[in-house]
Design an enzyme around this catalytic site. Structure first.
Site, PDB file in Angstrom:
ATOM      1  N   LEU A  33      38.343  52.580  39.423  1.00  0.00           N
ATOM      2  CA  LEU A  33      38.569  51.264  39.087  1.00  0.00           C
ATOM      3  C   LEU A  33      39.105  51.501  37.388  1.00  0.00           C
ATOM      4  CD1 LEU A  33      34.494  51.534  38.530  1.00  0.00           C
ATOM      5  CD2 LEU A  33      36.185  51.364  40.708  1.00  0.00           C
ATOM      6  N   GLY A  36      40.348  44.923  37.342  1.00  0.00           N
ATOM      7  CA  GLY A  36      39.980  43.829  38.328  1.00  0.00           C
ATOM      8  C   GLY A  36      39.090  44.598  39.228  1.00  0.00           C
ATOM      9  N   HIS A  37      38.307  45.417  39.667  1.00  0.00           N
ATOM     10  CA  HIS A  37      36.906  46.038  39.506  1.00  0.00           C
ATOM     11  C   HIS A  37      36.364  45.340  39.029  1.00  0.00           C
ATOM     12  CE1 HIS A  37      39.788  49.023  41.258  1.00  0.00           C
ATOM     13  NE2 HIS A  37      39.281  48.399  42.418  1.00  0.00           N
TER      14      HIS A  37
END
Ligand code: AMP
Length: 281
Positions: A33, A36-37
């Protein structure tokens, strides 16, 4: 935060939340992760009572020569990040938990999957549709959040949801970039320092296209040529796979820039395949 490894455990936890009248958001990921996630997580948290992040490196969406074995994995770190971001449940099944050895049913989207990344990654989007359909059935979310970074994936999932009558809302979230413009990606860790410098070419080329459109350029051929020439000249380490002007929803090729026009780019930098896109002004 609850870390769940089984399909039955995930389904039971989601059912319990639903019985309490809670609205469930799902953020499907392959882990490793990054910010963005986490932006997708924030989107879900703002819209829902419960946020589920799935972390599953889905074997069936990788081609035989792709990076399934090497794909970065760090579940403990991912779970810590999810906990801090306000995620309620992380669903992290094994491949054996998700796929029966004799599985024989999948989901195939026939039209939007054919071009762009689908042209060089046969079977990729049916692997994506299959796993996302399974996640939708297991979690039965009210909302599912996907990044516009993967614009073709988002369009394919929207089509699947429409055509198979999944009863949920698909939310597309903006692309999160590093300070210098590089689109965040779990695959950026593959880049050497010099490749990292070349990879910047993708976002720079898209920015150039946006500024040309602002100056009045409308023609797809002109834009593609300008982007291709720029990369060739300034970023010779970028091997372009495609530069495409398409409608963001139907992915149909466009001759001229109009509302909803997407300029999408795929390229290899060294052995790393990168994608990026921009919605043109
Ligand atoms: P992945 O883990 O690469 O399969 O990505 C999981 C989700 O995160 C997908 O919906 C992606 O589109 C989204 N995503 C990945 N990178 C970014 C980014 N830089 N900005 C926004 N969303 C992203």
């Amino acid at each position: 935060m609850n870390r769940i490894g089984t399909v039955s455990g995930m389904a039971a936890a989601a059912d319990a939340a639903r019985r309490r009248g809670l609205r469930i958001g799902l953020v499907p990921t392959m882990g490793a992760l990054h910010a963005g996630h986490l932006s997708l997580v924030r989107e879900s948290v703002s819209r829902c009572d419960i946020t589920v992040v799935s972390i599953f490196v889905n074997p069936v969406q990788f081609g035989p020569d792709e990076d399934f074995a090497n794909y970065p994995r760090d579940l403990d770190r991912d779970c810590a990040m999810c906990g801090e971001a306000g995620v309620d449940m992380v669903f992290c099944p094994s491949s054996a938990e998700m796929y029966a050895p004799d599985r024989s049913v999948g989901v195939v989207e026939q039209t939007l999957s054919a071009g762009l990344c689908g042209a060089s990654r046969p079977g990729h989007f049916s692997g994506v549709c299959t796993v996302v359909a399974k996640l939708f059935n297991i979690v039965q979310p009210d909302v599912a959040v996907f990044g516009r970074k993967d614009a073709q994936q988002l369009a394919v999932i929207r089509r699947m949801v429409r055509d198979l009558n999944f009863r949920l809302e698909v939310v597309g979230a903006p692309i999160v970039r590093e300070a210098d413009g590089l689109a965040m990606s779990s695959r950026n860790v593959y880049l050497s320092e010099s490749e990292r410098g070349q990879a910047l070419g993708l976002s720079r080329a898209l920015a150039l296209a946006s500024s040309l459109v602002r100056e009045g350029v409308r023609d797809a051929g002109h834009l593609r040529l300008a982007v291709g020439d720029f990369l060739c000249r300034e970023y010779p380490g970028v091997a372009v796979e495609y530069i495409a002007l398409t409608d963001a929803e139907t992915l149909a090729p466009l001759e001229t820039v109009g509302p909803g026009a997407l300029l999408a780019l795929a390229a290899r930098v060294g052995r790393t395949r990168l994608i990026d896109n921009v919605t043109l002004p």
